[in-house]
Design a protein around this motif. Structure first.
Motif, PDB file in Angstrom:
ATOM      1  N   ALA A   1       0.825  -1.214   0.000  1.00  0.00           N
ATOM      2  CA  ALA A   1       0.000   0.000   0.000  1.00  0.00           C
ATOM      3  C   ALA A   1       0.858   1.263   0.000  1.00  0.00           C
ATOM      4  O   ALA A   1       2.068   1.234   0.170  1.00  0.00           O
ATOM      5  N   GLY A   2       0.166   2.378  -0.191  1.00  0.00           N
ATOM      6  CA  GLY A   2       0.820   3.679  -0.108  1.00  0.00           C
ATOM      7  C   GLY A   2       1.563   4.054  -1.381  1.00  0.00           C
ATOM      8  O   GLY A   2       1.567   3.314  -2.370  1.00  0.00           O
ATOM      9  N   GLU A   3       2.193   5.223  -1.343  1.00  0.00           N
ATOM     10  CA  GLU A   3       2.930   5.707  -2.508  1.00  0.00           C
ATOM     11  C   GLU A   3       4.030   4.729  -2.906  1.00  0.00           C
ATOM     12  O   GLU A   3       4.169   4.356  -4.077  1.00  0.00           O
ATOM     13  N   LEU A   4       4.836   4.316  -1.913  1.00  0.00           N
ATOM     14  CA  LEU A   4       5.945   3.413  -2.220  1.00  0.00           C
ATOM     15  C   LEU A   4       5.448   2.062  -2.703  1.00  0.00           C
ATOM     16  O   LEU A   4       6.061   1.443  -3.577  1.00  0.00           O
ATOM     17  N   GLY A   5       4.321   1.606  -2.158  1.00  0.00           N
ATOM     18  CA  GLY A   5       3.770   0.337  -2.595  1.00  0.00           C
ATOM     19  C   GLY A   5       3.371   0.385  -4.061  1.00  0.00           C
ATOM     20  O   GLY A   5       3.664  -0.542  -4.820  1.00  0.00           O
ATOM     21  N   ILE A   6       2.698   1.451  -4.465  1.00  0.00           N
ATOM     22  CA  ILE A   6       2.274   1.571  -5.864  1.00  0.00           C
ATOM     23  C   ILE A   6       3.474   1.750  -6.787  1.00  0.00           C
ATOM     24  O   ILE A   6       3.509   1.207  -7.894  1.00  0.00           O
ATOM     25  N   VAL A   7       4.476   2.483  -6.329  1.00  0.00           N
ATOM     26  CA  VAL A   7       5.701   2.619  -7.133  1.00  0.00           C
ATOM     27  C   VAL A   7       6.351   1.249  -7.321  1.00  0.00           C
ATOM     28  O   VAL A   7       6.777   0.884  -8.428  1.00  0.00           O
ATOM     29  N   LEU A   8       6.405   0.465  -6.247  1.00  0.00           N
ATOM     30  CA  LEU A   8       7.010  -0.870  -6.323  1.00  0.00           C
ATOM     31  C   LEU A   8       6.228  -1.773  -7.271  1.00  0.00           C
ATOM     32  O   LEU A   8       6.806  -2.469  -8.117  1.00  0.00           O
ATOM     33  N   ILE A   9       4.894  -1.770  -7.133  1.00  0.00           N
ATOM     34  CA  ILE A   9       4.053  -2.587  -8.020  1.00  0.00           C
ATOM     35  C   ILE A   9       4.305  -2.211  -9.480  1.00  0.00           C
ATOM     36  O   ILE A   9       4.471  -3.073 -10.354  1.00  0.00           O
ATOM     37  N   THR A  10       4.320  -0.912  -9.739  1.00  0.00           N
ATOM     38  CA  THR A  10       4.486  -0.438 -11.115  1.00  0.00           C
ATOM     39  C   THR A  10       5.844  -0.830 -11.684  1.00  0.00           C
ATOM     40  O   THR A  10       5.939  -1.297 -12.826  1.00  0.00           O
ATOM     41  N   LEU A  11       6.905  -0.657 -10.892  1.00  0.00           N
ATOM     42  CA  LEU A  11       8.236  -1.006 -11.390  1.00  0.00           C
ATOM     43  C   LEU A  11       8.347  -2.495 -11.683  1.00  0.00           C
ATOM     44  O   LEU A  11       8.843  -2.891 -12.748  1.00  0.00           O
ATOM     45  N   VAL A  12       7.887  -3.314 -10.754  1.00  0.00           N
ATOM     46  CA  VAL A  12       8.031  -4.768 -10.922  1.00  0.00           C
ATOM     47  C   VAL A  12       7.224  -5.261 -12.123  1.00  0.00           C
ATOM     48  O   VAL A  12       7.751  -5.963 -12.993  1.00  0.00           O
ATOM     49  N   LEU A  13       5.941  -4.876 -12.188  1.00  0.00           N
ATOM     50  CA  LEU A  13       5.094  -5.377 -13.275  1.00  0.00           C
ATOM     51  C   LEU A  13       5.523  -4.836 -14.637  1.00  0.00           C
ATOM     52  O   LEU A  13       5.466  -5.560 -15.636  1.00  0.00           O
ATOM     53  N   SER A  14       5.940  -3.584 -14.692  1.00  0.00           N
ATOM     54  CA  SER A  14       6.375  -3.039 -15.988  1.00  0.00           C
ATOM     55  C   SER A  14       7.663  -3.711 -16.452  1.00  0.00           C
ATOM     56  O   SER A  14       7.831  -3.978 -17.651  1.00  0.00           O
ATOM     57  N   LEU A  15       8.576  -4.016 -15.517  1.00  0.00           N
ATOM     58  CA  LEU A  15       9.804  -4.722 -15.899  1.00  0.00           C
ATOM     59  C   LEU A  15       9.491  -6.132 -16.378  1.00  0.00           C
ATOM     60  O   LEU A  15      10.026  -6.592 -17.399  1.00  0.00           O
ATOM     61  N   VAL A  16       8.616  -6.827 -15.645  1.00  0.00           N
ATOM     62  CA  VAL A  16       8.250  -8.187 -16.046  1.00  0.00           C
ATOM     63  C   VAL A  16       7.596  -8.174 -17.432  1.00  0.00           C
ATOM     64  O   VAL A  16       7.936  -8.982 -18.308  1.00  0.00           O
ATOM     65  N   ALA A  17       6.670  -7.236 -17.643  1.00  0.00           N
ATOM     66  CA  ALA A  17       5.983  -7.158 -18.942  1.00  0.00           C
ATOM     67  C   ALA A  17       6.971  -6.802 -20.053  1.00  0.00           C
ATOM     68  O   ALA A  17       6.918  -7.366 -21.154  1.00  0.00           O
ATOM     69  N   GLY A  18       7.863  -5.864 -19.760  1.00  0.00           N
ATOM     70  CA  GLY A  18       8.837  -5.458 -20.773  1.00  0.00           C
ATOM     71  C   GLY A  18       9.742  -6.607 -21.191  1.00  0.00           C
ATOM     72  O   GLY A  18       9.939  -6.856 -22.391  1.00  0.00           O
ATOM     73  N   PHE A  19      10.281  -7.325 -20.205  1.00  0.00           N
ATOM     74  CA  PHE A  19      11.165  -8.446 -20.548  1.00  0.00           C
ATOM     75  C   PHE A  19      10.387  -9.572 -21.222  1.00  0.00           C
ATOM     76  O   PHE A  19      10.941 -10.302 -22.051  1.00  0.00           O
ATOM     77  N   ALA A  20       9.104  -9.699 -20.885  1.00  0.00           N
ATOM     78  CA  ALA A  20       8.301 -10.763 -21.489  1.00  0.00           C
ATOM     79  C   ALA A  20       8.070 -10.533 -22.979  1.00  0.00           C
ATOM     80  O   ALA A  20       7.945 -11.496 -23.738  1.00  0.00           O
ATOM     81  N   VAL A  21       8.015  -9.270 -23.402  1.00  0.00           N
ATOM     82  CA  VAL A  21       7.680  -8.994 -24.813  1.00  0.00           C
ATOM     83  C   VAL A  21       8.875  -8.493 -25.621  1.00  0.00           C
ATOM     84  O   VAL A  21       8.727  -8.239 -26.815  1.00  0.00           O
ATOM     85  N   LYS A  22      10.034  -8.380 -25.004  1.00  0.00           N
ATOM     86  CA  LYS A  22      11.164  -7.818 -25.765  1.00  0.00           C
ATOM     87  C   LYS A  22      11.555  -8.708 -26.944  1.00  0.00           C
ATOM     88  O   LYS A  22      11.999  -8.214 -27.980  1.00  0.00           O
ATOM     89  N   GLY A  23      11.344 -10.016 -26.796  1.00  0.00           N
ATOM     90  CA  GLY A  23      11.625 -10.903 -27.917  1.00  0.00           C
ATOM     91  C   GLY A  23      10.673 -10.663 -29.082  1.00  0.00           C
ATOM     92  O   GLY A  23      11.079 -10.702 -30.245  1.00  0.00           O
ATOM     93  N   LEU A  24       9.411 -10.381 -28.770  1.00  0.00           N
ATOM     94  CA  LEU A  24       8.425 -10.114 -29.832  1.00  0.00           C
ATOM     95  C   LEU A  24       8.780  -8.849 -30.604  1.00  0.00           C
ATOM     96  O   LEU A  24       8.526  -8.744 -31.802  1.00  0.00           O
ATOM     97  N   PHE A  25       9.349  -7.867 -29.912  1.00  0.00           N
ATOM     98  CA  PHE A  25       9.716  -6.612 -30.562  1.00  0.00           C
ATOM     99  C   PHE A  25      11.131  -6.676 -31.168  1.00  0.00           C
ATOM    100  O   PHE A  25      11.544  -5.742 -31.840  1.00  0.00           O
ATOM    101  N   GLY A  26      11.852  -7.761 -30.902  1.00  0.00           N
ATOM    102  CA  GLY A  26      13.209  -7.882 -31.417  1.00  0.00           C
ATOM    103  C   GLY A  26      14.140  -6.836 -30.845  1.00  0.00           C
ATOM    104  O   GLY A  26      14.966  -6.254 -31.554  1.00  0.00           O
ATOM    105  N   VAL A  27      14.023  -6.608 -29.541  1.00  0.00           N
ATOM    106  CA  VAL A  27      14.800  -5.548 -28.894  1.00  0.00           C
ATOM    107  C   VAL A  27      15.977  -6.137 -28.126  1.00  0.00           C
ATOM    108  O   VAL A  27      15.843  -7.139 -27.435  1.00  0.00           O
ATOM    109  N   THR A  28      17.121  -5.513 -28.257  1.00  0.00           N
ATOM    110  CA  THR A  28      18.298  -5.848 -27.455  1.00  0.00           C
ATOM    111  C   THR A  28      18.405  -4.862 -26.313  1.00  0.00           C
ATOM    112  O   THR A  28      18.372  -3.656 -26.520  1.00  0.00           O
ATOM    113  N   ILE A  29      18.507  -5.403 -25.100  1.00  0.00           N
ATOM    114  CA  ILE A  29      18.637  -4.518 -23.930  1.00  0.00           C
ATOM    115  C   ILE A  29      20.011  -4.689 -23.328  1.00  0.00           C
ATOM    116  O   ILE A  29      20.478  -5.802 -23.149  1.00  0.00           O
TER     117      ILE A  29
END
Length: 272
Positions: free
Chosen positions: A244-272
């Protein structure tokens, strides 16, 4: 900044909470995932993919050198230095994509926090209203006056300090979305106070300048006015199993966006 917050609040007030503010998990999952996918798409457009591939290959080659020539301290030191330099180039190649994505990410994150990080004050709550004046405006704190709506009363005499601050202890006697009126040197500034009722977007702070982007629950204060900020204490909202709270939402957003990004980087053919 007033116009900026008004425009984006008008947009996100429509697209956020499609099922109301009570089921917070929907927006707190969907938006970070979308942010992760969007980040990968933007990353592919603005990053130098060839340079990233080349640098990663050179780092791998230097690591192999260290393994093959581990008995040669001179070669190990040269390879280690080359790795540090290539790693600096690698990080530098990420700066432009990060700079491009930073603005949109901050705006979306601030909207998620404003909508889901806080809960309205319970009826009967006693909170402190804090008014900060701009010292350069030359307005003493004794000129700060407060007009209260029905359902809100002053719980103690106000305190006005020599360093241009004023404090009002308020008690909420009735639920509602109350509007407090702060008068300073002939100008009136309003501050919302959400008390009781269903989960909703809760106003926390009215600020001026760039900092106001982080608090889109209310309009920003005028940049040329005598008031730097008007703030009320708030209550953190419980989000079930989610942090909960500001830090909780920041943590949720960072974790889920990173997971989603790494999950689809192969589909986009992106090198990180």
């Amino acid at each position: 900044m007033q116009t900026f917050n008004q425009i984006f609040s008008a947009i996100f007030d429509v697209v956020l909470a499609p099922f109301g503010h009570e089921p917070a998990a929907f927006d707190l999952v969907v938006w970070p995932v979308l942010m992760g996918v969007l980040a990968i798409a933007v990353y592919k457009l603005v990053s130098n993919q060839k340079a990233l591939t080349r640098v990663k290959s050179q780092i791998s080659m230097r690591l192999l050198e260290i393994r093959l020539f581990s008995h040669d301290i001179g070669q190990v030191l040269r390879s280690t230095g080359a790795i540090l330099w290539k790693n600096t180039l690698y990080l530098g190649n990420h700066m432009i994509p990060m700079a491009v994505m930073l603005g949109p990410f901050v705006v979306i994150l601030a909207q998620l926090v404003a909508n889901y990080a806080y809960t309205p004050s319970p009826p009967g709550a006693v909170e402190l209203l804090h008014v900060r004046l701009d010292p350069d405006a030359g307005v003493p704190a004794r000129e700060v006056q407060l007009t209260l709506p029905e359902g809100v009363v002053l719980d103690a005499p106000p305190v006005r300090t020599a360093d241009h601050q004023a404090f009002f202890r308020l008690r909420a006697e009735q639920p509602g979305d109350h509007v407090l009126a702060v008068d300073v040197a002939g100008e009136r500034f309003e501050k919302g106070w959400a008390v009781g009722g269903d989960a909703r977007k809760v106003p926390l702070k009215r600020l001026r300048g760039l900092e106001a982007i982080l608090y889109p629950g209310e309009a920003a204060l005028p940049g040329n006015g005598p008031v730097l900020g008007i703030e009320l204490e708030t209550h953190m909202r419980a989000l079930g199993p989610l942090p909960a709270g500001e830090l909780g939402i920041v943590l949720i957003t960072l974790v889920l966006s990173l997971v989603a990004g790494f999950a689809v980087k192969g589909l986009f053919g992106v090198t990180i």
